[in-house]
Motif scaffolding. Structure first.
Motif, PDB file in Angstrom:
ATOM      1  N   ARG A   1       0.806  -1.222   0.000  1.00  0.00           N
ATOM      2  CA  ARG A   1       0.000   0.000   0.000  1.00  0.00           C
ATOM      3  C   ARG A   1       0.846   1.281   0.000  1.00  0.00           C
TER       4      ARG A   1
ATOM      5  N   PRO B   1      -5.276   9.827   3.369  1.00  0.00           N
ATOM      6  CA  PRO B   1      -5.711   9.230   2.100  1.00  0.00           C
ATOM      7  C   PRO B   1      -5.942  10.289   1.014  1.00  0.00           C
ATOM      8  N   ALA B   2      -6.191   9.822  -0.205  1.00  0.00           N
ATOM      9  CA  ALA B   2      -6.257  10.707  -1.380  1.00  0.00           C
ATOM     10  C   ALA B   2      -7.242  11.862  -1.192  1.00  0.00           C
TER      11      ALA B   2
ATOM     12  N   ASN C   1      -0.094   9.719  -3.821  1.00  0.00           N
ATOM     13  CA  ASN C   1      -0.569  10.922  -3.113  1.00  0.00           C
ATOM     14  C   ASN C   1       0.500  12.008  -3.069  1.00  0.00           C
TER      15      ASN C   1
ATOM     16  N   GLU D   1       0.256   3.834  -2.653  1.00  0.00           N
ATOM     17  CA  GLU D   1      -0.753   4.905  -2.510  1.00  0.00           C
ATOM     18  C   GLU D   1      -0.112   6.180  -1.984  1.00  0.00           C
ATOM     19  N   ASP D   2       0.786   6.028  -1.000  1.00  0.00           N
ATOM     20  CA  ASP D   2       1.469   7.203  -0.451  1.00  0.00           C
ATOM     21  C   ASP D   2       2.269   7.911  -1.547  1.00  0.00           C
TER      22      ASP D   2
END
Ligand SMILES: *Cc1c(COP(=O)(O)O)cnc(C)c1O
Length: 352
Positions: free
Chosen positions: A252, A326-327, A259, A255-256
């Motif tokens: 995951r 989160p986004a 972002n 995702e960072d």
């Protein structure tokens, strides 16, 4: 208003799954090597990095320190980048505790090329502190979260080993590098002699870091860990969170990184210039636009908008993305940053 904390990925809190695992962790006294959860985490960490053995430590700093101590003799010189965490951000422990002389590589990208090792070599002489270790950092924090690729790492190791130096990898964020490069972390550690990595950054654990390497190295490091007060008892309580992290928190990190790229675009729209060419992982470094005269005023304005960042160095500001942002929250951060920029920009009034 909910605070958006972009100071560091260390602010991440343990996930509900981690809290459950911690509550029901099987434990024992690790001094007697009786804690099954600690042992399981050590085995898992060794396997992930492709090395024979691993040891749980209390922090990345402790991991680096015991690695240096287990790899050198007092009075040795070690090669470190002038902008490396080991040289700058570990309270001078290499000198104060290790009796080590830093041989410094000056390069904004850190120690990233074999010729930087060659340039530091000296003929054997009673005059010189023997150079016994080279330290690399992946990702390299002060180089913008830059990744060192597998070939670059192998080349550094080949030159180091050919000249009798060991290589320690400060892999506090090694899994960010692995995910960004699309290679297993073990590939990035293949030729290095030792690795330390943090469980408490993007991986979200409350405590802990791992040291990984050959069995004899880990045996020496275990002695040093005891000496610096890092011996533990029922540490399975937080090792349980480490196991959850290694099972569920690595992939995951992508995702960072996405972002961080999104945040970089937003910051550019707000008039910031990126410090580094690319956003490689989960960090965005920017230069504060000139129209904001006082960098401190921007940090205050961000705080008033509920966005936390660390104090700037000169006009350079760092934003770090992580699991707790989160986004959708990144977009909200963008709106707040735009307002803070306006608030921190002095208005010039026409006189007369
Ligand atoms: C955070 C960090 C460390 C030290 O980890 P702590 O757990 O904070 O002691 C070491 N190296 C790098 C590159 C880091 O970012």
């Amino acid at each position: 208003m909910k605070t958006i904390d972009l100071r560091s990925d260390t602010v991440t809190r343990p996930t509900p799954a981690m809290r459950r695992a911690m509550a029901k962790a099987e434990v024992g006294d690790d001094f007697y090597r009786d804690d099954p959860t600690v042992r399981a985490l050590e085995e898992r960490a060794a396997a992930l990095l492709g090395k024979p053995a691993a040891m749980l430590v209390l922090s990345g700093t402790m991991g680096n320190l015991v690695s240096l101590l287990a790899s050198t003799q007092k009075g040795d010189a070690i090669l470190v980048a002038e902008n490396s965490h080991i040289f700058v951000n570990e309270a001078g422990n290499l000198a104060a505790v290790g009796g080590l002389l830093p041989a410094i590589v000056s390069d904004p990208n850190g120690l990233s090329r074999p010729d930087q090792i060659t340039a530091a070599l000296r003929a054997k002489s009673v005059l010189y502190a023997p150079l016994s270790l080279a330290c690399i950092e992946n990702t390299h924090n002060a180089a913008g979260g830059r990744c060192l690729g597998p070939e670059e790492t192998d080349a550094i190791c080949a030159t180091a080993h050919a000249n009798g130096l060991r290589v320690h990898l400060d892999g506090a964020r090694i899994f960010n590098a692995a995910v960004a490069l699309g290679v297993p972390a073990s590939r990035l550690a293949h030729e290095v002699d030792s690795v330390s990595f943090c469980l408490t950054k993007g991986l979200g654990c409350p405590v802990g870091a791992m040291v990984v390497g050959a069995q004899a190295f880990i045996d020496r490091a275990r002695h040093w860990r005891q000496m610096v007060g890092g011996g533990m008892r029922q540490a399975g309580i937080f090792a349980a969170a480490g196991l959850i992290a290694l099972d569920t928190m690595i992939e995951r990190l992508a995702e960072d990184h996405a972002n961080a790229r999104r945040l970089a675009e937003i910051l550019q729209e707000c008039g910031f210039r990126l410090t580094f060419d690319a956003v490689a992982t989960n960090m965005v470094f920017v230069e504060i636009p000139q129209r904001i005269i006082a960098p401190g005023a921007l940090v205050q304005a961000l705080k008033a908008e509920g966005v936390l960042v660390n104090a700037p160095r000169g006009r350079r500001l760092r934003f770090v993305t992580h699991v707790d942002v989160p986004a959708a929250v990144i977009l909200e951060a963008g709106r707040r940053i735009a307002r803070a920029v306006e608030a921190a920009t002095p208005t010039i009034r026409q006189v007369g």
